[in-house]
Motif scaffolding. Structure first.
Motif, PDB file in Angstrom:
ATOM      1  N   GLU A 111       7.779 -15.097 -12.907  1.00 16.52           N
ATOM      2  CA  GLU A 111       6.810 -14.190 -13.536  1.00 16.52           C
ATOM      3  C   GLU A 111       6.305 -13.143 -12.529  1.00 16.52           C
ATOM      4  OE1 GLU A 111       2.149 -14.852 -14.647  1.00 16.52           O
ATOM      5  OE2 GLU A 111       3.554 -16.415 -15.291  1.00 16.52           O
ATOM      6  N   ILE A 112       6.029 -13.585 -11.321  1.00 19.50           N
ATOM      7  CA  ILE A 112       5.525 -12.688 -10.275  1.00 19.50           C
ATOM      8  C   ILE A 112       6.599 -11.676  -9.887  1.00 19.50           C
ATOM      9  CG2 ILE A 112       4.714 -12.601  -7.881  1.00 19.50           C
ATOM     10  CD1 ILE A 112       3.370 -15.391  -8.498  1.00 19.50           C
ATOM     11  N   VAL A 113       7.841 -12.127  -9.791  1.00 16.20           N
ATOM     12  CA  VAL A 113       8.950 -11.234  -9.454  1.00 16.20           C
ATOM     13  C   VAL A 113       9.141 -10.195 -10.563  1.00 16.20           C
ATOM     14  CG1 VAL A 113      11.470 -11.115  -9.171  1.00 16.20           C
ATOM     15  CG2 VAL A 113      10.126 -12.785  -7.872  1.00 16.20           C
ATOM     16  N   ALA A 114       9.013 -10.599 -11.807  1.00 12.54           N
ATOM     17  CA  ALA A 114       9.150  -9.642 -12.921  1.00 12.54           C
ATOM     18  C   ALA A 114       8.098  -8.540 -12.809  1.00 12.54           C
ATOM     19  CB  ALA A 114       9.049 -10.369 -14.255  1.00 12.54           C
ATOM     20  N   GLU A 115       6.869  -8.918 -12.496  1.00 18.48           N
ATOM     21  CA  GLU A 115       5.801  -7.928 -12.302  1.00 18.48           C
ATOM     22  C   GLU A 115       6.120  -7.026 -11.113  1.00 18.48           C
ATOM     23  OE1 GLU A 115       2.152 -10.042 -11.683  1.00 18.48           O
ATOM     24  OE2 GLU A 115       2.297 -11.089 -13.602  1.00 18.48           O
ATOM     25  N   THR A 128      13.843   7.072  -2.886  1.00 23.87           N
ATOM     26  CA  THR A 128      15.226   7.528  -2.724  1.00 23.87           C
ATOM     27  C   THR A 128      15.467   8.912  -3.311  1.00 23.87           C
ATOM     28  OG1 THR A 128      15.926   6.543  -4.832  1.00 23.87           O
ATOM     29  CG2 THR A 128      16.152   5.170  -2.832  1.00 23.87           C
ATOM     30  N   GLY A 129      14.615   9.322  -4.234  1.00 18.58           N
ATOM     31  CA  GLY A 129      14.837  10.583  -4.925  1.00 18.58           C
ATOM     32  C   GLY A 129      15.843  10.449  -6.062  1.00 18.58           C
ATOM     33  N   LEU A 130      16.294   9.218  -6.316  1.00 14.85           N
ATOM     34  CA  LEU A 130      17.214   8.973  -7.415  1.00 14.85           C
ATOM     35  C   LEU A 130      16.432   8.814  -8.719  1.00 14.85           C
ATOM     36  CD1 LEU A 130      19.505   6.305  -5.661  1.00 14.85           C
ATOM     37  CD2 LEU A 130      20.027   8.735  -6.033  1.00 14.85           C
ATOM     38  N   ALA A 131      17.073   9.118  -9.831  1.00 14.74           N
ATOM     39  CA  ALA A 131      16.442   8.942 -11.142  1.00 14.74           C
ATOM     40  C   ALA A 131      16.149   7.461 -11.365  1.00 14.74           C
ATOM     41  CB  ALA A 131      17.355   9.468 -12.239  1.00 14.74           C
ATOM     42  N   ILE A 132      15.046   7.195 -12.017  1.00 11.37           N
ATOM     43  CA  ILE A 132      14.677   5.792 -12.266  1.00 11.37           C
ATOM     44  C   ILE A 132      15.738   5.096 -13.114  1.00 11.37           C
ATOM     45  CG2 ILE A 132      13.243   6.161 -14.314  1.00 11.37           C
ATOM     46  CD1 ILE A 132      11.292   4.054 -12.831  1.00 11.37           C
ATOM     47  N   SER A 133      16.440   5.856 -13.932  1.00 10.11           N
ATOM     48  CA  SER A 133      17.489   5.272 -14.790  1.00 10.11           C
ATOM     49  C   SER A 133      18.667   4.708 -13.993  1.00 10.11           C
ATOM     50  CB  SER A 133      17.985   6.313 -15.792  1.00 10.11           C
ATOM     51  OG  SER A 133      18.535   7.429 -15.100  1.00 10.11           O
ATOM     52  N   VAL A 134      18.789   5.090 -12.721  1.00  9.25           N
ATOM     53  CA  VAL A 134      19.836   4.552 -11.849  1.00  9.25           C
ATOM     54  C   VAL A 134      19.607   3.062 -11.598  1.00  9.25           C
ATOM     55  CG1 VAL A 134      20.720   4.625  -9.460  1.00  9.25           C
ATOM     56  CG2 VAL A 134      20.323   6.754 -10.733  1.00  9.25           C
ATOM     57  N   PHE A 135      18.355   2.674 -11.609  1.00  8.63           N
ATOM     58  CA  PHE A 135      17.985   1.298 -11.277  1.00  8.63           C
ATOM     59  C   PHE A 135      17.884   0.458 -12.543  1.00  8.63           C
ATOM     60  CE2 PHE A 135      16.225   4.166  -8.075  1.00  8.63           C
ATOM     61  CZ  PHE A 135      16.850   3.672  -6.943  1.00  8.63           C
ATOM     62  N   PRO A 136      18.308  -0.801 -12.480  1.00  2.00           N
ATOM     63  CA  PRO A 136      18.245  -1.667 -13.672  1.00  2.00           C
ATOM     64  C   PRO A 136      16.795  -1.898 -14.105  1.00  2.00           C
ATOM     65  CG  PRO A 136      18.802  -2.945 -11.717  1.00  2.00           C
ATOM     66  CD  PRO A 136      18.798  -1.509 -11.299  1.00  2.00           C
ATOM     67  N   GLU A 137      16.644  -2.226 -15.378  1.00  2.00           N
ATOM     68  CA  GLU A 137      15.301  -2.448 -15.922  1.00  2.00           C
ATOM     69  C   GLU A 137      14.732  -3.805 -15.539  1.00  2.00           C
ATOM     70  OE1 GLU A 137      14.731  -1.386 -19.992  1.00  2.00           O
ATOM     71  OE2 GLU A 137      15.861   0.470 -19.765  1.00  2.00           O
ATOM     72  N   THR A 138      15.603  -4.743 -15.224  1.00  2.00           N
ATOM     73  CA  THR A 138      15.158  -6.054 -14.744  1.00  2.00           C
ATOM     74  C   THR A 138      15.871  -6.340 -13.423  1.00  2.00           C
ATOM     75  OG1 THR A 138      16.869  -7.230 -15.975  1.00  2.00           O
ATOM     76  CG2 THR A 138      14.716  -6.969 -17.071  1.00  2.00           C
TER      77      THR A 138
END
Length: 154
Positions: A111-115, A128-138
């Protein structure tokens, strides 16, 4: 029990709103002496609850830093640095210590890691200046990987 702890640490009684440090030592002294009717119970309860929240916040912060740096490590391999690996290792040691000291928090690590990941994802995008969509949602990393001092994503 030391006799020195039976004596007030400070000359005048401390009030919670004026000097929390002195107040805390006064409350501890009263507890040691069994003078429960003199305790500032409302504020003692608040401080104990606050301590629990602080421990959780500290653990979340360590996981957040691990996650941010692992995401940067994975998504910007040409920019990997000793500083990133040092931060990851330091925070893993902090997690190990905090979870050893508070097993009830270790039991809630998922739970803490998810937060923490929600925050780390934004941090990684910003840093990084990368789009947030580059990174997974979980989190793409297991709890074991986050704790493993030798794990680094490739």
């Amino acid at each position: 029990m030391s006799l020195a702890k039976d004596k007030p640490l400070f000359e005048t009684p401390a009030h919670y709103e004026e000097d929390v440090h002195a107040w805390a030592f006064e409350q501890a002294r009263l507890l040691r002496l069994g003078r429960f009717s003199e305790l500032d119970l409302v504020n003692v309860i608040e401080e104990i609850e606050s301590l629990g929240r602080s421990e959780r916040k500290s653990l979340r912060s360590s996981y957040r830093l691990i996650l941010t740096h692992l995401l940067k490590w994975q998504h910007q391999p040409t920019l990997r640095s000793r500083s990133w690996s040092i931060t990851i290792d330091r925070e893993r040691r902090n997690v190990e210590r905090d979870e050893k000291d508070s097993p009830s928090l270790a039991a809630r690590a998922d739970e803490i890691v998810a937060e923490a990941f929600e925050l780390a994802r934004g941090d990684a995008a910003e840093e990084t200046g990368l789009a947030i969509s580059v990174f997974p949602e979980t989190s793409p990393y297991t709890l074991d990987q986050l704790r493993d001092r030798s794990f680094l994503p490739e």
